[in-house]
Design a protein around this motif. Sequence first.
Motif, mmCIF file in Angstrom:
data_model
loop_
_atom_site.group_PDB
_atom_site.id
_atom_site.type_symbol
_atom_site.label_atom_id
_atom_site.label_comp_id
_atom_site.label_asym_id
_atom_site.label_seq_id
_atom_site.Cartn_x
_atom_site.Cartn_y
_atom_site.Cartn_z
ATOM 1 N N TRP A 1 0.831 -1.181 0.000
ATOM 2 C CA TRP A 1 0.000 0.000 0.000
ATOM 3 C C TRP A 1 0.876 1.245 0.000
ATOM 4 C CZ3 TRP A 1 -1.943 4.507 1.689
ATOM 5 C CH2 TRP A 1 -3.264 4.807 1.350
ATOM 6 N N MET A 112 -14.245 -0.131 18.010
ATOM 7 C CA MET A 112 -13.569 0.688 17.028
ATOM 8 C C MET A 112 -14.387 1.941 16.744
ATOM 9 S SD MET A 112 -12.198 -0.305 13.214
ATOM 10 C CE MET A 112 -11.832 -1.936 13.772
ATOM 11 N N ASN A 131 -7.973 2.610 19.778
ATOM 12 C CA ASN A 131 -8.621 2.354 18.497
ATOM 13 C C ASN A 131 -7.998 1.113 17.862
ATOM 14 O OD1 ASN A 131 -10.884 3.021 17.092
ATOM 15 N ND2 ASN A 131 -9.895 4.439 15.706
ATOM 16 N N VAL A 132 -6.923 1.259 17.078
ATOM 17 C CA VAL A 132 -6.209 0.081 16.582
ATOM 18 C C VAL A 132 -4.726 0.219 16.906
ATOM 19 C CG1 VAL A 132 -7.832 -0.443 14.728
ATOM 20 C CG2 VAL A 132 -5.896 1.073 14.278
ATOM 21 N N GLU A 134 -0.813 0.058 15.991
ATOM 22 C CA GLU A 134 -0.183 0.506 14.748
ATOM 23 C C GLU A 134 1.180 -0.131 14.520
ATOM 24 O OE1 GLU A 134 -0.115 4.761 14.591
ATOM 25 O OE2 GLU A 134 -2.251 4.925 15.042
ATOM 26 N N TYR A 135 1.410 -0.489 13.259
ATOM 27 C CA TYR A 135 2.688 -1.102 12.877
ATOM 28 C C TYR A 135 3.808 -0.080 12.833
ATOM 29 C CZ TYR A 135 1.147 -5.783 11.630
ATOM 30 O OH TYR A 135 0.675 -7.062 11.678
ATOM 31 N N THR A 157 3.820 -3.746 16.727
ATOM 32 C CA THR A 157 2.608 -2.930 16.791
ATOM 33 C C THR A 157 2.481 -2.343 18.187
ATOM 34 O OG1 THR A 157 1.163 -4.769 17.443
ATOM 35 C CG2 THR A 157 1.405 -4.337 15.077
ATOM 36 N N HIS A 161 -5.279 -1.322 21.472
ATOM 37 C CA HIS A 161 -6.405 -1.405 20.543
ATOM 38 C C HIS A 161 -7.705 -1.528 21.336
ATOM 39 C CE1 HIS A 161 -6.789 -5.746 21.281
ATOM 40 N NE2 HIS A 161 -5.484 -5.801 21.197
ATOM 41 N N ASN A 187 -9.277 -6.324 12.394
ATOM 42 C CA ASN A 187 -9.832 -5.055 12.860
ATOM 43 C C ASN A 187 -9.181 -4.561 14.146
ATOM 44 O OD1 ASN A 187 -10.925 -6.909 14.605
ATOM 45 N ND2 ASN A 187 -13.012 -6.124 14.485
ATOM 46 N N GLY A 190 -3.597 -1.452 12.449
ATOM 47 C CA GLY A 190 -3.584 -0.543 11.310
ATOM 48 C C GLY A 190 -2.197 0.054 11.162
ATOM 49 N N PHE A 191 -2.091 1.128 10.415
ATOM 50 C CA PHE A 191 -0.793 1.774 10.243
ATOM 51 C C PHE A 191 -0.999 3.218 9.827
ATOM 52 C CE2 PHE A 191 -2.051 -0.173 6.256
ATOM 53 C CZ PHE A 191 -1.796 0.805 5.308
ATOM 54 N N ARG A 192 0.010 4.021 10.075
ATOM 55 C CA ARG A 192 0.039 5.380 9.527
ATOM 56 C C ARG A 192 1.358 5.524 8.784
ATOM 57 N NH1 ARG A 192 -1.609 9.282 13.453
ATOM 58 N NH2 ARG A 192 -2.513 7.579 14.644
#
Length: 199
Positions: A1, A112, A131-132, A134-135, A157, A161, A187, A190-192
């Motif tokens: 991505w 979530m 929330n989630v 993150e990697y 991560t 979460h 779910n 996630g990632f930013r």
Amino acid sequence: WCNALSVKKGLTPVYYKDAACKEVVKSSFDVASENYVIDDNLYHNMTGDKQTVYDYKITKNIYQKTSANGYRLPTVTEWQYAAMGAKRTSEDRNFDFAGSNNLTEVASTHMMKVPGSFKPNGIGCYDMSGNVSEYSIVPGLSGDGTCITITDSQLHTYGGHWFDGNKDTYSVKRLYDLKGIIHLYVNLFGFRLVQSIVE
């Protein structure tokens, strides 16, 4: 991505399939294996439908081109620095969570939520606690410095979460790696993205 967005924006992709950083990663299947397992005891928290549980792991090396100006995952150090508000003030540095000492001000801890539903931290980043999860990456030292190796063991991560009842995992001062559980449930993680400044 990350690579797809980089190409779309006319930037140099960061992740490659080979040690020479010539073959761009174009699909998760270039570097990972995926097995599908249905867990009959797991249901979506909002719809009540059965969920697919993914056992999804990186099975091949990924190579990161350090001179690329495209999008990538943050390093663990970058992620923590941003989560702590980039240490703009002593108050930011002393928060246990991203933007507050009160977890309920900044994090979803039971379901979530739409990103940005809670208070941001000192630099305007939302949801770095809760929330989630993150990697982020612990950078490898192999390679010649222009193309470094990333393996599954270097992915982590952080941030807690919504399904995790352990308050400590939401901390941005003491990092708890949740990857061993997170990768099974789509779910919960996630990632930013970040972008290197290349001069």
